[in-house]
Design a protein around this motif. Structure first.
Motif, mmCIF file in Angstrom:
data_model
loop_
_atom_site.group_PDB
_atom_site.id
_atom_site.type_symbol
_atom_site.label_atom_id
_atom_site.label_comp_id
_atom_site.label_asym_id
_atom_site.label_seq_id
_atom_site.Cartn_x
_atom_site.Cartn_y
_atom_site.Cartn_z
ATOM 1 N N PRO A 119 0.817 -1.220 0.000
ATOM 2 C CA PRO A 119 0.000 0.000 0.000
ATOM 3 C C PRO A 119 0.848 1.266 0.000
ATOM 4 O O PRO A 119 0.483 2.260 -0.633
ATOM 5 C CB PRO A 119 -0.813 -0.137 1.296
ATOM 6 C CG PRO A 119 -0.920 -1.609 1.521
ATOM 7 C CD PRO A 119 0.390 -2.165 1.055
ATOM 8 N N ARG A 120 1.988 1.246 0.696
ATOM 9 C CA ARG A 120 2.872 2.414 0.717
ATOM 10 C C ARG A 120 3.432 2.682 -0.680
ATOM 11 O O ARG A 120 3.537 3.843 -1.108
ATOM 12 C CB ARG A 120 4.011 2.177 1.713
ATOM 13 C CG ARG A 120 5.102 3.249 1.701
ATOM 14 C CD ARG A 120 4.558 4.591 2.154
ATOM 15 N NE ARG A 120 5.588 5.611 2.162
ATOM 16 C CZ ARG A 120 6.406 5.853 3.179
ATOM 17 N NH1 ARG A 120 6.326 5.116 4.293
ATOM 18 N NH2 ARG A 120 7.293 6.816 3.118
ATOM 19 N N GLN A 121 3.796 1.633 -1.397
ATOM 20 C CA GLN A 121 4.328 1.800 -2.748
ATOM 21 C C GLN A 121 3.267 2.338 -3.705
ATOM 22 O O GLN A 121 3.559 3.180 -4.557
ATOM 23 C CB GLN A 121 4.892 0.472 -3.245
ATOM 24 C CG GLN A 121 6.167 0.053 -2.532
ATOM 25 C CD GLN A 121 6.595 -1.360 -2.843
ATOM 26 O OE1 GLN A 121 5.764 -2.229 -3.174
ATOM 27 N NE2 GLN A 121 7.893 -1.629 -2.744
ATOM 28 N N VAL A 122 2.049 1.871 -3.559
ATOM 29 C CA VAL A 122 0.959 2.385 -4.388
ATOM 30 C C VAL A 122 0.727 3.865 -4.086
ATOM 31 O O VAL A 122 0.524 4.681 -4.999
ATOM 32 C CB VAL A 122 -0.332 1.570 -4.151
ATOM 33 C CG1 VAL A 122 -1.515 2.225 -4.860
ATOM 34 C CG2 VAL A 122 -0.157 0.138 -4.649
ATOM 35 N N ALA A 123 0.778 4.223 -2.813
ATOM 36 C CA ALA A 123 0.598 5.626 -2.425
ATOM 37 C C ALA A 123 1.721 6.493 -2.998
ATOM 38 O O ALA A 123 1.483 7.617 -3.455
ATOM 39 C CB ALA A 123 0.552 5.744 -0.908
ATOM 40 N N ASP A 124 2.950 5.972 -2.992
ATOM 41 C CA ASP A 124 4.072 6.711 -3.570
ATOM 42 C C ASP A 124 3.873 6.915 -5.069
ATOM 43 O O ASP A 124 4.159 7.994 -5.610
ATOM 44 C CB ASP A 124 5.382 5.966 -3.320
ATOM 45 C CG ASP A 124 5.840 6.054 -1.874
ATOM 46 O OD1 ASP A 124 5.330 6.924 -1.141
ATOM 47 O OD2 ASP A 124 6.706 5.251 -1.482
ATOM 48 N N ALA A 125 3.392 5.875 -5.743
ATOM 49 C CA ALA A 125 3.134 5.976 -7.185
ATOM 50 C C ALA A 125 2.071 7.034 -7.457
ATOM 51 O O ALA A 125 2.218 7.865 -8.374
ATOM 52 C CB ALA A 125 2.707 4.624 -7.745
ATOM 53 N N ASP A 126 1.015 7.031 -6.665
ATOM 54 C CA ASP A 126 -0.064 8.003 -6.860
ATOM 55 C C ASP A 126 0.435 9.429 -6.612
ATOM 56 O O ASP A 126 0.038 10.367 -7.308
ATOM 57 C CB ASP A 126 -1.230 7.684 -5.920
ATOM 58 C CG ASP A 126 -1.926 6.379 -6.290
ATOM 59 O OD1 ASP A 126 -1.691 5.880 -7.403
ATOM 60 O OD2 ASP A 126 -2.693 5.864 -5.452
ATOM 61 N N ARG A 127 1.321 9.593 -5.628
ATOM 62 C CA ARG A 127 1.873 10.920 -5.341
ATOM 63 C C ARG A 127 2.708 11.426 -6.514
ATOM 64 O O ARG A 127 2.617 12.597 -6.907
ATOM 65 C CB ARG A 127 2.727 10.844 -4.073
ATOM 66 C CG ARG A 127 3.444 12.144 -3.725
ATOM 67 C CD ARG A 127 4.278 11.987 -2.466
ATOM 68 N NE ARG A 127 5.226 10.888 -2.571
ATOM 69 C CZ ARG A 127 6.404 10.977 -3.188
ATOM 70 N NH1 ARG A 127 6.769 12.123 -3.758
ATOM 71 N NH2 ARG A 127 7.217 9.941 -3.242
ATOM 72 N N LEU A 128 3.515 10.549 -7.094
ATOM 73 C CA LEU A 128 4.339 10.939 -8.233
ATOM 74 C C LEU A 128 3.495 11.217 -9.469
ATOM 75 O O LEU A 128 3.785 12.134 -10.246
ATOM 76 C CB LEU A 128 5.374 9.850 -8.525
ATOM 77 C CG LEU A 128 6.520 9.766 -7.520
ATOM 78 C CD1 LEU A 128 7.337 8.500 -7.743
ATOM 79 C CD2 LEU A 128 7.416 10.990 -7.609
ATOM 80 N N ILE A 129 2.438 10.444 -9.644
ATOM 81 C CA ILE A 129 1.527 10.682 -10.771
ATOM 82 C C ILE A 129 0.920 12.079 -10.649
ATOM 83 O O ILE A 129 0.830 12.827 -11.634
ATOM 84 C CB ILE A 129 0.432 9.594 -10.808
ATOM 85 C CG1 ILE A 129 1.044 8.259 -11.258
ATOM 86 C CG2 ILE A 129 -0.717 9.995 -11.737
ATOM 87 C CD1 ILE A 129 0.124 7.072 -11.075
ATOM 88 N N ALA A 130 0.537 12.448 -9.442
ATOM 89 C CA ALA A 130 -0.016 13.790 -9.219
ATOM 90 C C ALA A 130 1.045 14.857 -9.438
ATOM 91 O O ALA A 130 0.788 15.902 -10.048
ATOM 92 C CB ALA A 130 -0.591 13.884 -7.810
ATOM 93 N N LEU A 131 2.258 14.597 -8.955
ATOM 94 C CA LEU A 131 3.347 15.565 -9.083
ATOM 95 C C LEU A 131 3.670 15.842 -10.546
ATOM 96 O O LEU A 131 4.014 16.965 -10.915
ATOM 97 C CB LEU A 131 4.592 15.038 -8.366
ATOM 98 C CG LEU A 131 5.806 15.971 -8.297
ATOM 99 C CD1 LEU A 131 5.484 17.226 -7.507
ATOM 100 C CD2 LEU A 131 6.990 15.243 -7.688
ATOM 101 N N LEU A 132 3.529 14.824 -11.388
ATOM 102 C CA LEU A 132 3.803 14.978 -12.820
ATOM 103 C C LEU A 132 2.573 15.436 -13.599
ATOM 104 O O LEU A 132 2.584 15.445 -14.834
ATOM 105 C CB LEU A 132 4.335 13.665 -13.388
ATOM 106 C CG LEU A 132 5.861 13.454 -13.349
ATOM 107 C CD1 LEU A 132 6.587 14.497 -14.176
ATOM 108 C CD2 LEU A 132 6.403 13.449 -11.915
#
Length: 269
Positions: A119-132
């Protein structure tokens, strides 16, 4: 900010089939520095980037990536710590954006069978998707993305392992003006979001340089023409020599632009 270099290149030559591709190249990149490598087609930019990304060995000289000398380290393992963004990403499956970004953790193009992110890795991916700037394309599939959206997804993918080094190989290739500007804006955001991240961007278009570019290397015919802080290297004279054409270089609001520096036409009458 660490004093140890993220990249160190010392007197490097690359020779292929008897032809010199790079000659006597030296370069040091430290944490928080954002380098651009500029030069005409065939100048040796992509070859040098392949050394920095631990994809190839030099013929002569020393290349150290993240403190590890090429030739004395497992290249495949070392590459997993480098964020390498290649716009020619050879993805064949219609993966969703989130899945593409998550493959940055496995250093694979496709999703690894039976591998499941935390779940932490998925959250990190979602954060980067938003950042980009891709939140609204989170579940879009790869074939439906524009070239610009793909480029930004690949940057998010490269950042998943929290690398110290980000390599960008002509990231604006094939983009229209809007796509290019969106990409540059996001790269500039990254440079502020990750202050210790070092980056090297390869291009032959000065208009593609983010405002946060701190250092530049000019390459011509496999040799370093000039290297150092961007304001010192990027002059009309040196860029003209680099591209073998008279060029007038200007900078407005942190962005560079070029045009041919032609002699003034004589007044008639």
């Amino acid at each position: 900010m660490s004093a140890d270099p993220v990249l160190r290149v010392e007197d490097v030559d690359v020779v292929r089939d008897g032809n010199p591709i790079l000659r006597e190249i030296s370069l040091t990149v430290r944490a928080g520095e954002h380098w651009a490598m500029l030069g005409a087609n065939g100048a040796g930019k992509s070859t040098l980037l392949s050394l920095l990304g631990a994809l190839a060995h030099p013929t002569r000289g020393i290349v150290e990536v993240l403190g590890h000398r090429l030739g004395r380290v497992d290249m495949r393992q070392l590459r997993s710590y480098v964020g390498h963004v290649n716009p020619r990403h050879d993805l064949r499956s219609p993966l969703k954006v989130e899945d593409v970004v998550l493959t940055g953790l496995t250093n694979t193009i496709e999703r690894v069978p039976r591998w499941k992110p935390t779940p932490r890795q998925v959250a990190d991916a979602d954060r980067l998707i938003a950042l980009l700037g891709l939140s609204d394309r989170h579940s879009a599939r790869w074939p439906t993305l524009s070239q610009g959206e793909r480029g930004r997804a690949l940057i998010a993918r490269a950042l998943m392992p929290s690398p110290q080094l980000l390599l960008l190989d002509e990231p604006a290739t094939g983009l229209d003006v809007a796509g290019r500007e969106q990409l540059i804006e996001r790269i500039d955001t990254l440079q502020h979001t990750y202050p210790d991240l070092a980056s090297v961007l390869v291009t032959h278009h000065l208009e593609e340089l983010p405002p946060g570019t701190t250092h530049v290397m000019l390459l011509r015919d496999g040799r370093c023409l000039a290297s150092g802080p961007s304001d010192e290297v990027l002059t009309s004279d040196q860029v003209s020599k680099c591209f073998d054409h008279p060029i007038l270089l200007t900078r407005v609001d942190g962005r560079w632009s070029v045009r041919a520096n032609r002699p003034a036409r004589p007044q008639v009458g």
